[in-house]
Design a protein around this motif. Structure first.
Motif, PDB file in Angstrom:
ATOM      1  N   TYR A 195       0.858  -1.194   0.000  1.00  0.00           N
ATOM      2  CA  TYR A 195       0.000   0.000   0.000  1.00  0.00           C
ATOM      3  C   TYR A 195       0.884   1.230   0.000  1.00  0.00           C
ATOM      4  O   TYR A 195       1.896   1.290   0.728  1.00  0.00           O
ATOM      5  CB  TYR A 195      -0.892   0.002   1.234  1.00  0.00           C
ATOM      6  N   ARG A 196       0.499   2.218  -0.837  1.00  0.00           N
ATOM      7  CA  ARG A 196       1.217   3.482  -0.894  1.00  0.00           C
ATOM      8  C   ARG A 196       0.234   4.633  -0.737  1.00  0.00           C
ATOM      9  O   ARG A 196      -0.716   4.766  -1.487  1.00  0.00           O
ATOM     10  CB  ARG A 196       1.972   3.592  -2.223  1.00  0.00           C
ATOM     11  N   TRP A 197       0.471   5.484   0.283  1.00  0.00           N
ATOM     12  CA  TRP A 197      -0.312   6.698   0.529  1.00  0.00           C
ATOM     13  C   TRP A 197       0.362   7.859  -0.199  1.00  0.00           C
ATOM     14  O   TRP A 197       1.596   7.975  -0.203  1.00  0.00           O
ATOM     15  CB  TRP A 197      -0.351   6.959   2.026  1.00  0.00           C
ATOM     16  N   GLY A 198      -0.450   8.750  -0.814  1.00  0.00           N
ATOM     17  CA  GLY A 198       0.139   9.875  -1.514  1.00  0.00           C
ATOM     18  C   GLY A 198      -0.650  11.152  -1.329  1.00  0.00           C
ATOM     19  O   GLY A 198      -1.889  11.138  -1.252  1.00  0.00           O
ATOM     20  N   GLN A 199       0.072  12.277  -1.262  1.00  0.00           N
ATOM     21  CA  GLN A 199      -0.570  13.588  -1.130  1.00  0.00           C
ATOM     22  C   GLN A 199       0.332  14.656  -1.757  1.00  0.00           C
ATOM     23  O   GLN A 199       1.477  14.821  -1.357  1.00  0.00           O
ATOM     24  CB  GLN A 199      -0.822  13.932   0.335  1.00  0.00           C
ATOM     25  N   ASN A 200      -0.206  15.392  -2.743  1.00  0.00           N
ATOM     26  CA  ASN A 200       0.498  16.509  -3.357  1.00  0.00           C
ATOM     27  C   ASN A 200      -0.245  17.803  -3.035  1.00  0.00           C
ATOM     28  O   ASN A 200      -1.463  17.880  -3.216  1.00  0.00           O
ATOM     29  CB  ASN A 200       0.566  16.350  -4.878  1.00  0.00           C
ATOM     30  N   LYS A 201       0.499  18.813  -2.585  1.00  0.00           N
ATOM     31  CA  LYS A 201      -0.084  20.120  -2.305  1.00  0.00           C
ATOM     32  C   LYS A 201       0.660  21.196  -3.080  1.00  0.00           C
ATOM     33  O   LYS A 201       1.846  21.057  -3.394  1.00  0.00           O
ATOM     34  CB  LYS A 201      -0.035  20.426  -0.799  1.00  0.00           C
ATOM     35  N   THR A 229      -4.664  20.987  -1.513  1.00  0.00           N
ATOM     36  CA  THR A 229      -4.444  19.636  -2.013  1.00  0.00           C
ATOM     37  C   THR A 229      -4.736  19.564  -3.501  1.00  0.00           C
ATOM     38  O   THR A 229      -5.834  19.868  -3.961  1.00  0.00           O
ATOM     39  CB  THR A 229      -5.328  18.623  -1.266  1.00  0.00           C
ATOM     40  N   VAL A 230      -3.725  19.170  -4.287  1.00  0.00           N
ATOM     41  CA  VAL A 230      -3.867  18.974  -5.726  1.00  0.00           C
ATOM     42  C   VAL A 230      -4.226  17.524  -6.024  1.00  0.00           C
ATOM     43  O   VAL A 230      -5.085  17.242  -6.842  1.00  0.00           O
ATOM     44  CB  VAL A 230      -2.566  19.369  -6.449  1.00  0.00           C
ATOM     45  N   LEU A 231      -3.554  16.593  -5.357  1.00  0.00           N
ATOM     46  CA  LEU A 231      -3.812  15.162  -5.552  1.00  0.00           C
ATOM     47  C   LEU A 231      -3.711  14.450  -4.218  1.00  0.00           C
ATOM     48  O   LEU A 231      -2.757  14.646  -3.470  1.00  0.00           O
ATOM     49  CB  LEU A 231      -2.800  14.561  -6.532  1.00  0.00           C
ATOM     50  N   ARG A 232      -4.716  13.651  -3.931  1.00  0.00           N
ATOM     51  CA  ARG A 232      -4.680  12.753  -2.767  1.00  0.00           C
ATOM     52  C   ARG A 232      -5.123  11.384  -3.255  1.00  0.00           C
ATOM     53  O   ARG A 232      -6.230  11.215  -3.759  1.00  0.00           O
ATOM     54  CB  ARG A 232      -5.612  13.272  -1.669  1.00  0.00           C
ATOM     55  N   ASP A 233      -4.222  10.388  -3.152  1.00  0.00           N
ATOM     56  CA  ASP A 233      -4.560   9.062  -3.656  1.00  0.00           C
ATOM     57  C   ASP A 233      -4.003   7.966  -2.765  1.00  0.00           C
ATOM     58  O   ASP A 233      -3.070   8.182  -1.965  1.00  0.00           O
ATOM     59  CB  ASP A 233      -4.075   8.879  -5.089  1.00  0.00           C
ATOM     60  N   ASP A 234      -4.589   6.787  -2.887  1.00  0.00           N
ATOM     61  CA  ASP A 234      -4.104   5.557  -2.256  1.00  0.00           C
ATOM     62  C   ASP A 234      -3.863   4.544  -3.367  1.00  0.00           C
ATOM     63  O   ASP A 234      -4.711   4.382  -4.262  1.00  0.00           O
ATOM     64  CB  ASP A 234      -5.124   4.984  -1.270  1.00  0.00           C
ATOM     65  N   TYR A 235      -2.728   3.877  -3.308  1.00  0.00           N
ATOM     66  CA  TYR A 235      -2.368   2.914  -4.352  1.00  0.00           C
ATOM     67  C   TYR A 235      -2.115   1.552  -3.703  1.00  0.00           C
ATOM     68  O   TYR A 235      -1.401   1.452  -2.694  1.00  0.00           O
ATOM     69  CB  TYR A 235      -1.125   3.402  -5.098  1.00  0.00           C
ATOM     70  N   TYR A 236      -2.694   0.502  -4.283  1.00  0.00           N
ATOM     71  CA  TYR A 236      -2.550  -0.858  -3.757  1.00  0.00           C
ATOM     72  C   TYR A 236      -2.039  -1.767  -4.874  1.00  0.00           C
ATOM     73  O   TYR A 236      -2.390  -1.578  -6.046  1.00  0.00           O
ATOM     74  CB  TYR A 236      -3.901  -1.402  -3.280  1.00  0.00           C
ATOM     75  N   TRP A 237      -1.252  -2.753  -4.508  1.00  0.00           N
ATOM     76  CA  TRP A 237      -0.843  -3.753  -5.494  1.00  0.00           C
ATOM     77  C   TRP A 237      -0.723  -5.132  -4.836  1.00  0.00           C
ATOM     78  O   TRP A 237      -0.464  -5.261  -3.638  1.00  0.00           O
ATOM     79  CB  TRP A 237       0.472  -3.369  -6.160  1.00  0.00           C
ATOM     80  N   TYR A 248      -1.757  -7.129  -9.980  1.00  0.00           N
ATOM     81  CA  TYR A 248      -2.960  -6.289 -10.000  1.00  0.00           C
ATOM     82  C   TYR A 248      -2.634  -4.973  -9.307  1.00  0.00           C
ATOM     83  O   TYR A 248      -2.068  -4.953  -8.198  1.00  0.00           O
ATOM     84  CB  TYR A 248      -4.115  -6.981  -9.280  1.00  0.00           C
ATOM     85  N   ASP A 249      -2.979  -3.855  -9.968  1.00  0.00           N
ATOM     86  CA  ASP A 249      -2.724  -2.517  -9.436  1.00  0.00           C
ATOM     87  C   ASP A 249      -4.034  -1.744  -9.372  1.00  0.00           C
ATOM     88  O   ASP A 249      -4.835  -1.795 -10.314  1.00  0.00           O
ATOM     89  CB  ASP A 249      -1.747  -1.764 -10.346  1.00  0.00           C
ATOM     90  N   TYR A 250      -4.217  -1.004  -8.288  1.00  0.00           N
ATOM     91  CA  TYR A 250      -5.444  -0.238  -8.104  1.00  0.00           C
ATOM     92  C   TYR A 250      -5.103   1.096  -7.448  1.00  0.00           C
ATOM     93  O   TYR A 250      -4.400   1.150  -6.430  1.00  0.00           O
ATOM     94  CB  TYR A 250      -6.429  -0.995  -7.215  1.00  0.00           C
ATOM     95  N   GLU A 251      -5.597   2.185  -8.051  1.00  0.00           N
ATOM     96  CA  GLU A 251      -5.375   3.523  -7.503  1.00  0.00           C
ATOM     97  C   GLU A 251      -6.712   4.140  -7.110  1.00  0.00           C
ATOM     98  O   GLU A 251      -7.597   4.313  -7.948  1.00  0.00           O
ATOM     99  CB  GLU A 251      -4.671   4.420  -8.515  1.00  0.00           C
ATOM    100  N   ASN A 252      -6.849   4.475  -5.844  1.00  0.00           N
ATOM    101  CA  ASN A 252      -8.030   5.159  -5.339  1.00  0.00           C
ATOM    102  C   ASN A 252      -7.734   6.659  -5.327  1.00  0.00           C
ATOM    103  O   ASN A 252      -7.031   7.159  -4.449  1.00  0.00           O
ATOM    104  CB  ASN A 252      -8.375   4.656  -3.940  1.00  0.00           C
ATOM    105  N   VAL A 253      -8.257   7.369  -6.331  1.00  0.00           N
ATOM    106  CA  VAL A 253      -8.032   8.810  -6.434  1.00  0.00           C
ATOM    107  C   VAL A 253      -9.092   9.506  -5.592  1.00  0.00           C
ATOM    108  O   VAL A 253     -10.237   9.682  -6.009  1.00  0.00           O
ATOM    109  CB  VAL A 253      -8.094   9.270  -7.899  1.00  0.00           C
ATOM    110  N   ALA A 278     -14.767  12.974  -7.311  1.00  0.00           N
ATOM    111  CA  ALA A 278     -15.552  11.930  -7.990  1.00  0.00           C
ATOM    112  C   ALA A 278     -14.819  11.430  -9.228  1.00  0.00           C
ATOM    113  O   ALA A 278     -15.370  11.354 -10.324  1.00  0.00           O
ATOM    114  CB  ALA A 278     -16.930  12.455  -8.371  1.00  0.00           C
ATOM    115  N   VAL A 279     -13.538  11.087  -9.064  1.00  0.00           N
ATOM    116  CA  VAL A 279     -12.715  10.603 -10.168  1.00  0.00           C
ATOM    117  C   VAL A 279     -12.840   9.085 -10.261  1.00  0.00           C
ATOM    118  O   VAL A 279     -12.775   8.381  -9.247  1.00  0.00           O
ATOM    119  CB  VAL A 279     -11.239  10.991  -9.960  1.00  0.00           C
ATOM    120  N   ALA A 280     -13.023   8.561 -11.478  1.00  0.00           N
ATOM    121  CA  ALA A 280     -13.061   7.109 -11.676  1.00  0.00           C
ATOM    122  C   ALA A 280     -11.701   6.524 -11.327  1.00  0.00           C
ATOM    123  O   ALA A 280     -10.664   7.008 -11.794  1.00  0.00           O
ATOM    124  CB  ALA A 280     -13.426   6.791 -13.118  1.00  0.00           C
TER     125      ALA A 280
END
Length: 400
Positions: free
Chosen positions: A278-284, A290-298, A315-320, A328-330
């Protein structure tokens, strides 16, 4: 001075952390050595629904999606050549250097224009007692920490490296310290200027990705980066905890791009290795918004089906969670399958295929800033209105 050609262990990306700390590369009687090594990897690829990378020149419009058949440099590994050397200084101390440059095997061009050693360029000292200290262009701590926990081993096709570790996974002007004690390895780095410079792929992209060389009078924070990694690998089980941050210049201020990750792996009978994380991410931006806040799983596995056939599934999954104010990003996801057939210890054939949803291959989307396409000079941006993409590549890799 001795010139030594190397085999698979020198350049195998999943062993990159071990290579950083290897102490036995030189015969005991030698005082110094230089190792020449490299990889040439070329494939033919089919991809559907590909558009243009959104840039100011096309008014951030990727256009209609089309199928393409093309030759690429880099499939399971990026094509590169390098020199690695060390000198025994006595008393358990050695000096060392690495110079490594990427190139396009399909055209002969440099991987990064005007930069000969774009992958690594550093010099340093290694002590049997106190660890290793190096100076120059190097991989970030988070990238190194996760190297043994990525199923596709940072394959150029189609693992989303820039989404996982950030587009700054190599940084200029870096001081890095690494030490190992038994099954524990610790890494930490500081960059005075990451050297990342990419064109904007949306009106907001510069706030997500671009940086620079920093080192500006009166602006010590500008374009700096730092991070740390702790890796625990006592045997069949492995675990890592990692952090990375860089502070890109935006207007007259600095933003913050932060990532933290945890990952684990387990090896069964030496044939199958399961891993995930799991990777937590935050760009400001420079104003703290906050410009981007996402969670990434593999999640994935390697399986040595026969002595010469290795299979990989990932399998890779990004929760934006938020992108430029939009919650409300897919969410992009991707499935990768790879098969590698070894003709020898130095040459193998491979087949790679991937399917991505709500993004292009390598999870290329506005959330990623289309970083992979910009680095690879091959678009994986989906055409307007397209929500999926599939790619298939067959190639050959030779290690020297």
């Amino acid at each position: 001075m001795t010139i030594i050609k190397t085999g698979d262990k020198t350049v195998k990306i999943r062993s990159i952390v071990s290579a950083v700390f290897a102490l036995g590369a030189v015969p005991a009687s030698a005082q110094s050595s230089v190792t020449l090594y490299g990889v040439v990897d070329t494939n033919v690829e089919y991809v559907n629904r590909v558009g243009s990378v959104p840039l100011p020149t096309n008014f951030y419009n990727s256009g209609l999606g089309h199928s393409v058949v093309r030759m690429n440099s880099g499939g399971v590994a990026g094509s590169r050549w390098g020199l690695r050397g060390e000198e025994d200084l006595g008393g358990g101390m050695k000096s060392l250097f690495v110079l490594e440059g990427g190139f396009q095997a399909d055209t002969g061009a440099l991987e990064m224009p005007s930069t000969l050693f774009d992958r690594q360029a550093y010099v340093g000292l290694r002590s049997n007692s106190f660890g290793q200290l190096t100076f120059g262009r190097q991989y970030t701590s988070l990238f190194l920490g996760l190297a043994n926990f990525m199923p596709a081993s940072y394959a150029v096709q189609y693992e989303p490296i820039a989404v996982i570790a950030g587009p700054n996974f190599r940084e200029n002007n870096t001081v890095q310290y690494a030490a190992a004690a038994g099954p524990v390895t610790a890494i930490a780095h500081w960059s005075f200027g990451v050297g990342l410079s990419l064109p904007p792929t949306s009106p907001f992209a510069q706030q997500v990705m671009v940086g620079g060389n920093g080192e500006m009078p009166g602006r010590f924070r500008a374009d700096t980066g730092y991070g740390a990694a702790l890796i625990y690998m006592p045997g069949a089980f492995g675990f890592t905890v990692d952090y990375d941050q860089y502070n890109p210049s935006i207007a007259q201020g600095s933003g913050t791009n932060k990532r933290a990750a945890v990952a684990a792996s387990y090896t069964f009978d030496g044939k199958a290795k399961v891993m995930g994380g799991y990777r937590w991410g935050q760009n400001k931006d420079q104003n703290g918004l906050t410009v981007l806040r996402d969670d990434y799983y593999w999640l994935g596995a390697n399986y040595q089906w026969t002595p010469v056939v290795e299979l990989t599934l990932e399998y890779d999954y990004e929760n934006v969670r938020r992108l430029n104010g939009n919650a409300a990003v897919a969410n992009p996801w991707q499935l990768i399958f790879m098969a590698r057939y070894s003709l020898s210890k130095r040459t193998d054939l491979y087949l790679s295929t991937a399917y991505a949803r709500n993004a292009g291959l390598m999870l290329e989307s506005s959330a990623s800033g289309y970083g992979a396409s910009l680095f690879l000079n091959n678009s994986y941006a989906p055409g307007v209105g397209q929500t999926s993409m599939i790619g298939v590549a067959a190639g050959v890799r030779h290690i020297f």
